[in-house]
Scaffold this active site. Structure first.
Site, mmCIF file in Angstrom:
data_model
loop_
_atom_site.group_PDB
_atom_site.id
_atom_site.type_symbol
_atom_site.label_atom_id
_atom_site.label_comp_id
_atom_site.label_asym_id
_atom_site.label_seq_id
_atom_site.Cartn_x
_atom_site.Cartn_y
_atom_site.Cartn_z
ATOM 1 N N ALA A 262 0.867 -1.174 0.000
ATOM 2 C CA ALA A 262 0.000 0.000 0.000
ATOM 3 C C ALA A 262 0.906 1.228 0.000
ATOM 4 C CB ALA A 262 -0.864 -0.018 1.252
ATOM 5 N N GLY B 150 0.528 -4.867 0.806
ATOM 6 C CA GLY B 150 -0.663 -4.913 -0.043
ATOM 7 C C GLY B 150 -0.397 -5.574 -1.391
ATOM 8 N N GLU C 259 -0.752 -9.149 -0.748
ATOM 9 C CA GLU C 259 -2.184 -9.363 -0.485
ATOM 10 C C GLU C 259 -3.002 -9.316 -1.777
ATOM 11 O OE1 GLU C 259 -1.931 -6.179 2.400
ATOM 12 O OE2 GLU C 259 -2.604 -7.523 3.978
ATOM 13 N N GLU D 134 4.634 -4.939 7.001
ATOM 14 C CA GLU D 134 3.919 -3.843 7.668
ATOM 15 C C GLU D 134 4.379 -3.634 9.101
ATOM 16 O OE1 GLU D 134 2.526 -6.237 5.841
ATOM 17 O OE2 GLU D 134 0.895 -5.447 4.601
HETATM 18 N N1 CAA Z 1 4.624 3.200 -0.694
HETATM 19 C C1 CAA Z 1 5.037 4.369 -1.267
HETATM 20 N N2 CAA Z 1 6.175 4.503 -1.965
HETATM 21 C C2 CAA Z 1 6.941 3.398 -2.097
HETATM 22 C C3 CAA Z 1 6.572 2.153 -1.542
HETATM 23 C C4 CAA Z 1 5.354 2.085 -0.815
HETATM 24 N N3 CAA Z 1 4.886 0.922 -0.268
HETATM 25 N N4 CAA Z 1 7.547 1.250 -1.816
HETATM 26 C C5 CAA Z 1 8.476 1.905 -2.540
HETATM 27 N N5 CAA Z 1 8.111 3.207 -2.711
HETATM 28 C C6 CAA Z 1 8.837 4.248 -3.428
HETATM 29 C C7 CAA Z 1 10.035 4.730 -2.606
HETATM 30 O O1 CAA Z 1 9.633 5.669 -1.642
HETATM 31 C C8 CAA Z 1 10.891 5.320 -3.703
HETATM 32 O O2 CAA Z 1 10.375 6.577 -4.049
HETATM 33 P P1 CAA Z 1 11.370 7.867 -4.127
HETATM 34 O O3 CAA Z 1 12.281 7.545 -5.274
HETATM 35 O O4 CAA Z 1 10.436 9.001 -4.401
HETATM 36 O O5 CAA Z 1 12.076 7.934 -2.823
HETATM 37 C C9 CAA Z 1 10.642 4.389 -4.884
HETATM 38 O O6 CAA Z 1 9.409 3.726 -4.603
HETATM 39 C C10 CAA Z 1 11.715 3.320 -5.027
HETATM 40 O O7 CAA Z 1 11.837 2.632 -3.797
HETATM 41 P P2 CAA Z 1 13.232 2.396 -3.046
HETATM 42 O O8 CAA Z 1 14.181 3.506 -3.360
HETATM 43 O O9 CAA Z 1 12.930 2.134 -1.613
HETATM 44 O O10 CAA Z 1 13.720 1.057 -3.792
HETATM 45 P P3 CAA Z 1 14.704 -0.050 -3.227
HETATM 46 O O11 CAA Z 1 15.028 -0.912 -4.375
HETATM 47 O O12 CAA Z 1 15.827 0.552 -2.461
HETATM 48 O O13 CAA Z 1 13.820 -0.883 -2.155
HETATM 49 C C11 CAA Z 1 11.834 -2.020 -1.373
HETATM 50 C C12 CAA Z 1 12.731 -1.633 -2.589
HETATM 51 C C13 CAA Z 1 12.583 -3.011 -0.479
HETATM 52 C C14 CAA Z 1 10.586 -2.683 -1.933
HETATM 53 C C15 CAA Z 1 11.484 -0.745 -0.565
HETATM 54 O O14 CAA Z 1 10.981 0.232 -1.458
HETATM 55 C C16 CAA Z 1 10.454 -0.964 0.506
HETATM 56 O O15 CAA Z 1 10.772 -1.478 1.558
HETATM 57 N N6 CAA Z 1 9.186 -0.529 0.259
HETATM 58 C C17 CAA Z 1 8.127 -0.584 1.245
HETATM 59 C C18 CAA Z 1 7.612 -1.998 1.451
HETATM 60 C C19 CAA Z 1 6.523 -2.013 2.485
HETATM 61 O O16 CAA Z 1 6.741 -1.694 3.636
HETATM 62 N N7 CAA Z 1 5.286 -2.408 2.095
HETATM 63 C C20 CAA Z 1 4.144 -2.440 2.988
HETATM 64 C C21 CAA Z 1 3.333 -1.180 2.856
HETATM 65 S S1 CAA Z 1 2.018 -1.049 4.037
HETATM 66 C C22 CAA Z 1 0.765 -2.062 3.463
HETATM 67 O O17 CAA Z 1 0.892 -2.659 2.415
HETATM 68 C C23 CAA Z 1 -0.466 -2.141 4.308
HETATM 69 C C24 CAA Z 1 -1.482 -3.142 3.880
HETATM 70 O O18 CAA Z 1 -1.411 -4.294 4.238
HETATM 71 C C25 CAA Z 1 -2.676 -2.763 3.108
#
Ligand code: CAA
Length: 258
Positions: A65, A109, A112, A132
């Site tokens: 998400a 998400g 999911e 999460e």
């Molecule tokens: N939401 C918003 N933006 C996101 C995102 C997310 N879930 N995941 C990645 N991005 C964005 C980053 O912020 C970044 O944007 P900027 O260039 O503007 O900074 C861009 O995508 C590229 O990401 P990274 O630079 O972080 O890429 P990476 O290769 O270094 O890492 C990754 C990849 C490990 C997937 C890392 O991006 C990450 O950990 N993302 C978040 C994963 C996460 O926590 N997901 C759960 C979200 S909460 C949820 O999903 C709730 C639910 O159950 C409904």
């Protein structure tokens, strides 16, 4: 219809919906999930579509998400909008079969969403996880519920409590994905699987989907009765007559969804 966050293509009775927010690794914001809900409803209505594929990019199916969209929200905001409730229900109420073609990250998400599809074919680059917990929250779109049903309590609990990622090989071993294929052939493999499904009677496909999903919702005896009654009902269709006649006449069946 023109979409901003997804790309939809229909070819040979298969609709491919590509999540398209590359700058955010296909993070699922309300706009994307709204567009996805509309596209899936359109696929259900479109007589040309007999199977649906949801996919992302080589790097990410979806990284979860959209954290940036959610970060400032309050409990009241989330509760009163039933955040993701409507979109989640729209996805799972799609009647036609949906295959998730997953390469790269399928996190939060994203994992999911893949689990809401009918089955997952993964590239060998796929990584699944429910991270999460690292954000001070927990899954909200099925991560504690569907993952537990897919892989069992122990692995689901570990994944949800630690946020660690599962690679494609482990995901296949655990029963989360139906098959792992080399990343370069992911879309060819998924397309050919979708094509096989598209050739069947759509009535059979929809009934199979309903019956398999019942296995999660009902006791075995009720599920078996539901399956048997659907099976009986199929003997009132032209496709049953055609399918069985084609077998006996040693030819390919021509199904007409009647
Ligand atoms: N939401 C918003 N933006 C996101 C995102 C997310 N879930 N995941 C990645 N991005 C964005 C980053 O912020 C970044 O944007 P900027 O260039 O503007 O900074 C861009 O995508 C590229 O990401 P990274 O630079 O972080 O890429 P990476 O290769 O270094 O890492 C990754 C990849 C490990 C997937 C890392 O991006 C990450 O950990 N993302 C978040 C994963 C996460 O926590 N997901 C759960 C979200 S909460 C949820 O999903 C709730 C639910 O159950 C409904």
């Amino acid at each position: 219809m023109a979409y901003e966050t997804i790309i939809v293509e229909v070819e040979d009775h298969v609709a491919t919906i590509k999540l398209n927010r590359p700058d955010a690794l296909n993070a699922l914001n309300s706009h994307l999930l709204g567009e996805l809900s509309v596209a899936l409803a359109d696929c259900d209505k479109n007589e040309k579509v007999r199977c649906i594929i949801i996919t992302g990019s080589a790097k990410a199916f979806a990284a979860g998400a959209d954290i940036k969209e959610m970060s400032d929200k309050s409990y009241v905001d989330m509760f009163m909008s039933d955040f993701f409730g409507g979109e989640g229900n729209a996805i799972i109420s799609t009647r036609k079969p949906i295959i998730a073609a997953v390469a790269g990250y399928a996190l939060g998400g994203g994992c999911e969403l893949a689990m809401m599809c009918d089955f997952i074919i993964a590239a060998d680059t796929a990584k699944f996880g429910q991270p999460e917990i690292n954000l001070g929250v927990m899954p909200g779109l099925g991560g504690t519920q569907r993952l537990t049903r897919y892989v069992g309590k122990s692995k689901a609990m570990e994944m949800n409590l630690t946020g660690r990622f599962m690679d494609a090989e482990e995901a296949e071993r655990a029963g989360l994905v139906s098959r792992v294929v080399p990343a370069k052939s992911l879309m060819d493999e998924v397309q050919s699987t979708a094509q096989k499904i598209a050739e069947k009677s759509l009535m059979s496909s929809i009934a199979v989907k309903e019956a398999v999903n019942r296995a999660y919702e009902t006791p075995l005896s009720e599920g078996l009765l539901y399956e048997r009654r659907l099976f009986h009902a199929m003997f009132n269709t032209e496709d049953q007559k055609e399918g069985m006649a084609a077998f006996m006449e040693k030819r390919t069946a021509q199904f007409r969804d009647r």
